[in-house]
Motif scaffolding. Structure first.
Motif, PDB file in Angstrom:
ATOM      1  N   GLY A  22     -42.584  30.789 -11.339  1.00 16.07           N
ATOM      2  CA  GLY A  22     -41.836  31.304 -12.175  1.00 16.07           C
ATOM      3  C   GLY A  22     -42.133  30.290 -13.527  1.00 16.07           C
ATOM      4  N   PHE A  23     -41.565  30.893 -14.536  1.00 13.45           N
ATOM      5  CA  PHE A  23     -41.454  30.329 -15.927  1.00 13.45           C
ATOM      6  C   PHE A  23     -41.309  28.937 -16.087  1.00 13.45           C
ATOM      7  CE2 PHE A  23     -38.474  29.898 -19.791  1.00 13.45           C
ATOM      8  CZ  PHE A  23     -39.605  29.188 -20.533  1.00 13.45           C
ATOM      9  N   LEU A  24     -40.429  28.353 -15.538  1.00 12.35           N
ATOM     10  CA  LEU A  24     -39.930  26.950 -15.309  1.00 12.35           C
ATOM     11  C   LEU A  24     -40.859  26.552 -13.976  1.00 12.35           C
ATOM     12  CD1 LEU A  24     -38.615  24.225 -15.750  1.00 12.35           C
ATOM     13  CD2 LEU A  24     -36.577  25.172 -14.389  1.00 12.35           C
ATOM     14  N   ASP A  74     -43.047  30.544  -3.311  1.00  9.48           N
ATOM     15  CA  ASP A  74     -42.602  31.635  -4.057  1.00  9.48           C
ATOM     16  C   ASP A  74     -42.815  33.185  -3.411  1.00  9.48           C
ATOM     17  OD1 ASP A  74     -42.234  33.445  -6.652  1.00  9.48           O
ATOM     18  OD2 ASP A  74     -42.370  31.649  -7.471  1.00  9.48           O
ATOM     19  N   ARG A  75     -41.986  33.768  -4.085  1.00 10.97           N
ATOM     20  CA  ARG A  75     -42.192  35.403  -3.249  1.00 10.97           C
ATOM     21  C   ARG A  75     -43.639  36.083  -3.884  1.00 10.97           C
ATOM     22  NH1 ARG A  75     -38.663  40.073  -2.551  1.00 10.97           N
ATOM     23  NH2 ARG A  75     -38.414  40.430  -5.030  1.00 10.97           N
ATOM     24  N   GLY A  98     -43.381  33.308   0.341  1.00 16.98           N
ATOM     25  CA  GLY A  98     -42.153  33.333   1.146  1.00 16.98           C
ATOM     26  C   GLY A  98     -41.029  33.602   0.337  1.00 16.98           C
ATOM     27  N   ASP A  99     -39.866  33.927   1.136  1.00 15.21           N
ATOM     28  CA  ASP A  99     -38.542  34.337   0.491  1.00 15.21           C
ATOM     29  C   ASP A  99     -37.652  33.568   0.788  1.00 15.21           C
ATOM     30  OD1 ASP A  99     -36.225  35.715  -0.118  1.00 15.21           O
ATOM     31  OD2 ASP A  99     -37.303  37.627   0.412  1.00 15.21           O
ATOM     32  N   VAL A 100     -36.711  33.055  -0.148  1.00 13.47           N
ATOM     33  CA  VAL A 100     -35.864  32.062   0.054  1.00 13.47           C
ATOM     34  C   VAL A 100     -34.701  32.469   0.783  1.00 13.47           C
ATOM     35  CG1 VAL A 100     -35.989  30.527  -1.817  1.00 13.47           C
ATOM     36  CG2 VAL A 100     -34.689  32.205  -2.244  1.00 13.47           C
ATOM     37  N   THR A 133     -36.098  25.644  -7.714  1.00 17.43           N
ATOM     38  CA  THR A 133     -35.964  26.320  -8.953  1.00 17.43           C
ATOM     39  C   THR A 133     -35.880  27.745  -8.750  1.00 17.43           C
ATOM     40  OG1 THR A 133     -38.190  26.724  -9.608  1.00 17.43           O
ATOM     41  CG2 THR A 133     -37.305  24.426  -9.955  1.00 17.43           C
ATOM     42  N   GLY A 170     -34.906  31.312  -8.211  1.00 17.69           N
ATOM     43  CA  GLY A 170     -33.639  32.129  -8.473  1.00 17.69           C
ATOM     44  C   GLY A 170     -34.021  33.548  -9.045  1.00 17.69           C
ATOM     45  N   THR A 219     -32.322  23.368  -9.696  1.00 18.07           N
ATOM     46  CA  THR A 219     -31.898  23.987 -10.880  1.00 18.07           C
ATOM     47  C   THR A 219     -30.734  24.772 -11.020  1.00 18.07           C
ATOM     48  OG1 THR A 219     -34.539  23.891 -10.887  1.00 18.07           O
ATOM     49  CG2 THR A 219     -33.362  24.838 -12.773  1.00 18.07           C
ATOM     50  N   SER A 220     -29.783  24.246 -11.607  1.00 16.38           N
ATOM     51  CA  SER A 220     -28.647  25.252 -12.033  1.00 16.38           C
ATOM     52  C   SER A 220     -28.819  25.634 -13.350  1.00 16.38           C
ATOM     53  CB  SER A 220     -27.417  23.975 -11.890  1.00 16.38           C
ATOM     54  OG  SER A 220     -26.312  24.599 -12.062  1.00 16.38           O
ATOM     55  N   TYR A 269     -24.659  36.740 -12.300  1.00 16.66           N
ATOM     56  CA  TYR A 269     -25.600  35.782 -12.399  1.00 16.66           C
ATOM     57  C   TYR A 269     -24.983  34.232 -12.460  1.00 16.66           C
ATOM     58  CZ  TYR A 269     -29.019  32.605 -14.203  1.00 16.66           C
ATOM     59  OH  TYR A 269     -29.848  31.371 -14.387  1.00 16.66           O
ATOM     60  N   LYS A 275     -24.813  31.088  -9.904  1.00 14.83           N
ATOM     61  CA  LYS A 275     -25.230  29.678 -10.060  1.00 14.83           C
ATOM     62  C   LYS A 275     -24.125  28.641  -9.738  1.00 14.83           C
ATOM     63  CE  LYS A 275     -28.907  29.042 -11.367  1.00 14.83           C
ATOM     64  NZ  LYS A 275     -30.181  28.808 -10.695  1.00 14.83           N
ATOM     65  N   THR A 307     -30.128  24.630 -20.745  1.00 16.56           N
ATOM     66  CA  THR A 307     -29.453  25.522 -21.508  1.00 16.56           C
ATOM     67  C   THR A 307     -30.577  26.575 -21.711  1.00 16.56           C
ATOM     68  OG1 THR A 307     -30.436  24.192 -23.610  1.00 16.56           O
ATOM     69  CG2 THR A 307     -27.888  24.002 -22.936  1.00 16.56           C
ATOM     70  N   ILE A 321     -34.001  28.216 -21.827  1.00 23.34           N
ATOM     71  CA  ILE A 321     -35.224  27.387 -22.038  1.00 23.34           C
ATOM     72  C   ILE A 321     -36.120  28.311 -22.681  1.00 23.34           C
ATOM     73  CG2 ILE A 321     -37.113  26.702 -20.642  1.00 23.34           C
ATOM     74  CD1 ILE A 321     -34.988  26.759 -18.128  1.00 23.34           C
TER      75      ILE A 321
HETATM   76  N1  NAI Z   1     -34.597  30.871 -18.055  1.00 22.82           N
HETATM   77  C1  NAI Z   1     -33.845  30.053 -18.816  1.00 22.82           C
HETATM   78  O1  NAI Z   1     -33.192  30.025 -19.791  1.00 22.82           O
HETATM   79  C2  NAI Z   1     -32.591  29.499 -17.439  1.00 22.82           C
HETATM   80  C3  NAI Z   1     -33.273  29.398 -16.073  1.00 22.82           C
HETATM   81  N2  NAI Z   1     -32.477  28.715 -15.473  1.00 22.82           N
HETATM   82  C4  NAI Z   1     -32.606  28.521 -13.908  1.00 22.82           C
HETATM   83  O2  NAI Z   1     -34.179  28.204 -13.801  1.00 22.82           O
HETATM   84  C5  NAI Z   1     -34.662  28.533 -12.583  1.00 22.82           C
HETATM   85  C6  NAI Z   1     -36.020  29.283 -13.120  1.00 22.82           C
HETATM   86  O3  NAI Z   1     -35.636  30.303 -13.957  1.00 22.82           O
HETATM   87  P1  NAI Z   1     -36.789  30.984 -14.607  1.00 22.82           P
HETATM   88  O4  NAI Z   1     -38.227  30.099 -14.496  1.00 22.82           O
HETATM   89  O5  NAI Z   1     -36.554  31.239 -15.961  1.00 22.82           O
HETATM   90  O6  NAI Z   1     -36.989  32.199 -13.916  1.00 22.82           O
HETATM   91  P2  NAI Z   1     -38.387  33.134 -13.104  1.00 22.82           P
HETATM   92  O7  NAI Z   1     -38.158  34.452 -12.628  1.00 22.82           O
HETATM   93  O8  NAI Z   1     -39.447  32.881 -14.230  1.00 22.82           O
HETATM   94  O9  NAI Z   1     -38.623  32.222 -11.982  1.00 22.82           O
HETATM   95  C7  NAI Z   1     -37.968  32.443 -10.913  1.00 22.82           C
HETATM   96  C8  NAI Z   1     -39.065  32.210  -9.378  1.00 22.82           C
HETATM   97  O10 NAI Z   1     -38.291  32.532  -8.556  1.00 22.82           O
HETATM   98  C9  NAI Z   1     -39.229  33.350  -7.589  1.00 22.82           C
HETATM   99  N3  NAI Z   1     -38.171  33.995  -6.812  1.00 22.82           N
HETATM  100  C10 NAI Z   1     -37.085  34.919  -7.044  1.00 22.82           C
HETATM  101  N4  NAI Z   1     -36.647  35.205  -6.072  1.00 22.82           N
HETATM  102  C11 NAI Z   1     -37.045  34.564  -5.017  1.00 22.82           C
HETATM  103  C12 NAI Z   1     -37.080  34.805  -3.443  1.00 22.82           C
HETATM  104  N5  NAI Z   1     -36.101  35.444  -2.816  1.00 22.82           N
HETATM  105  N6  NAI Z   1     -37.852  33.823  -2.677  1.00 22.82           N
HETATM  106  C13 NAI Z   1     -38.571  32.996  -3.356  1.00 22.82           C
HETATM  107  N7  NAI Z   1     -39.066  32.966  -4.746  1.00 22.82           N
HETATM  108  C14 NAI Z   1     -38.071  33.770  -5.387  1.00 22.82           C
HETATM  109  C15 NAI Z   1     -39.599  34.280  -8.561  1.00 22.82           C
HETATM  110  O11 NAI Z   1     -40.823  35.000  -7.904  1.00 22.82           O
HETATM  111  C16 NAI Z   1     -39.905  33.446  -9.831  1.00 22.82           C
HETATM  112  O12 NAI Z   1     -41.507  32.972  -9.581  1.00 22.82           O
HETATM  113  C17 NAI Z   1     -33.672  29.687 -11.963  1.00 22.82           C
HETATM  114  O13 NAI Z   1     -33.011  29.177 -10.928  1.00 22.82           O
HETATM  115  C18 NAI Z   1     -32.663  29.807 -13.109  1.00 22.82           C
HETATM  116  O14 NAI Z   1     -31.430  30.288 -12.493  1.00 22.82           O
HETATM  117  C19 NAI Z   1     -31.361  27.829 -15.614  1.00 22.82           C
HETATM  118  C20 NAI Z   1     -31.201  27.896 -16.968  1.00 22.82           C
HETATM  119  C21 NAI Z   1     -31.775  28.746 -17.890  1.00 22.82           C
END
Ligand code: NAI
Ligand SMILES: C[C@H](CCCC(C)(C)O)[C@H]1CC[C@H]2[C@@H]3[C@H](O)CC4=CC(=O)CC[C@]4(C)[C@H]3CC[C@]12C
Length: 369
Positions: free
Chosen positions: A19-21, A43-44, A65-67, A86, A88, A127-128, A159, A163, A192, A194
């Motif tokens: 994912g992004f983070l 990751d999925r 895989g899937d969490v 991370t 989510g 990652t909350s 959401y 969390k 906060t 990102i």
């Molecule tokens: N983007 C933001 O501003 C913020 C994000 N967060 C938290 O940071 C974490 C990462 O967020 P981002 O990188 O922005 O989101 P994102 O959507 O870019 O990354 C999430 C990753 O989790 C994977 N994923 C989703 N469902 C899944 C599953 N069932 N099984 C396995 N992998 C799965 C996705 O494929 C994706 O690669 C999340 O937990 C989010 O709640 C927290 C605060 C701010």
């Protein structure tokens, strides 16, 4: 000597590592974690960029895989020393159902915890989100708050609810006995909003501005401040927290930490203009162009349309009652808890974070979808 160096090599698992983070955490671990022996990326949806990482000195294992599937999580966790969770479902636009958000964010986190307990993994960084605290449904400002600031956290949206529940599970799991008899050590990091390379909403705003001839229109008063944090610094905080959890278990176990850096406090739109401005866009209006009541009406209309059209098509615009409330409520963090507990200092200055993000927006905005 060679044996003891070998013995120190650790296996890390990053869920949501594509994912992004997650991608930034993966790359940061490879660059900055000297004890890393194997890095499992779960990751999925696996990214093609993972392939290039497999040629380096650290073994990189990509696991699709899937969490929400407990057996898949347990297989990935088995033998890992540290898990950074991370993964989510980040959805505040109504793309996914509340049940799916709960399943991924809450049950997925429960599966990660149970996998650690069953397989003997002792260190878990979760990652909350700031959304665990607020903004609340009453629109109360959270101004320069820290981890101990009293705030009425009231959640209705799926959401933040998910969390908050997941974070509680992680913190309550601290101290549980894992396979082998030792205690699990957990902590939760709360970013906060990102920003940085890979931030899709930023890219979407850029493309929208280009479509509108280079103009964006102010919707939210400039006085509403948001705390934002650069993705590289969020990743760095994860790496440091994971590294220090063992040595500082008594201090860090069961704790929450806001993610912070030197990014300036600004309104959501003015902050985005720090990057979109140098890319040629202009924000029109010193004050919002539409009265707030009209935005509230449009947001409610969007929610109604989403509900009416759901059987036919997914209608999920950026503006809805929840995103409007978040965008229109001050939420800024001022703390040094992570610095005090595990020596966190931002790795990237504001100038650096800004330059990196601008370069990415320019490249991503002009490339094909
Ligand atoms: N983007 C933001 O501003 C913020 C994000 N967060 C938290 O940071 C974490 C990462 O967020 P981002 O990188 O922005 O989101 P994102 O959507 O870019 O990354 C999430 C990753 O989790 C994977 N994923 C989703 N469902 C899944 C599953 N069932 N099984 C396995 N992998 C799965 C996705 O494929 C994706 O690669 C999340 O937990 C989010 O709640 C927290 C605060 C701010
Ligand atoms: C999409 C919002 C901005 C558009 C408002 C409009 C339509 C009036 O111009 C975003 C404003 C604030 C964002 C959220 C905030 O940064 C906190 C978040 C934390 C998370 O854990 C996930 C993402 C998010 C909820 C983020 C989502 C987009 C905004 C609501």
């Amino acid at each position: 000597m060679a044996d003891s160096a070998q013995a120190q090599k650790l296996v890390y698992l990053v869920t949501g590592g594509c994912g992004f983070l997650g991608e930034h955490v993966v790359r940061m671990l490879l660059q900055r974690e000297p004890r890393l022996g194997e890095l499992r990326v779960f990751d999925r949806h696996l990214g093609p960029w993972l392939e290039e990482l497999k040629t380096g000195p650290v073994r990189v294992t990509a696991i699709q895989g899937d969490v929400t599937e407990a057996h898949e999580v347990a297989a990935a966790v088995a033998g890992a020393h540290v898990v950074i969770h991370t993964a989510g479902l980040v959805d505040v636009f109504g793309r996914a159902s509340p049940e799916t958000i709960h399943e991924v964010n809450v049950q997925g986190t429960r599966n990660v915890i149970e996998a650690c307990v069953q397989t003997g993994t002792r260190f878990l960084v979760y990652t909350s989100s700031m959304e665990v605290v607020g903004p609340n449904t009453k629109g109360h400002p959270f101004y320069r708050g820290n981890e101990d600031t009293l705030y009425e956290a009231v959640h209705r949206h799926p959401y933040p609810c998910s969390k908050a529940l997941a974070e509680r599970l992680v913190l309550e799991a601290n101290g549980r006995e894992v396979h082998g008899g030792l205690p699990l050590v957990t902590c939760a990091l709360r970013p906060t909003g990102i920003y940085g390379e890979g931030h899709q909403i930023m890219r979407d705003f850029y493309r929208q501005g280009l479509r509108l001839g280079g103009w964006l229109f102010r919707a939210i008063p400039a006085s509403v401040e948001h705390g934002r944090v650069y993705v590289g610094n969020v990743a760095w905080m994860h790496v440091l927290a994971a590294r220090e959890l063992e040595r500082r278990a008594a201090l860090m176990g069961g704790q929450v930490y806001f993610c912070y850096d030197g990014s300036p406090y600004k309104s959501y739109e003015d902050f985005n203009m720090e990057f979109l401005g140098p890319c040629g866009l202009q924000l029109v209006g010193a004050r919002p162009l539409l009265p707030y009541w009209l935005l509230v009406f449009l947001a409610a209309l969007n929610a109604l349309l989403q509900w009416l059209l759901r059987p036919l098509v997914l209608y999920a615009p950026l503006l809805n009652p929840y995103t409007l409330a978040v965008a229109n409520t001050t939420f800024t963090v001022s703390t040094n808890k992570a610095q005090r507990h595990f020596g966190y200092e931002p790795l990237f200055s504001w100038e650096d974070s800004r330059t990196r993000t601008i370069l990415w927006v320019q490249a991503a905005g002009s490339s094909a979808q």
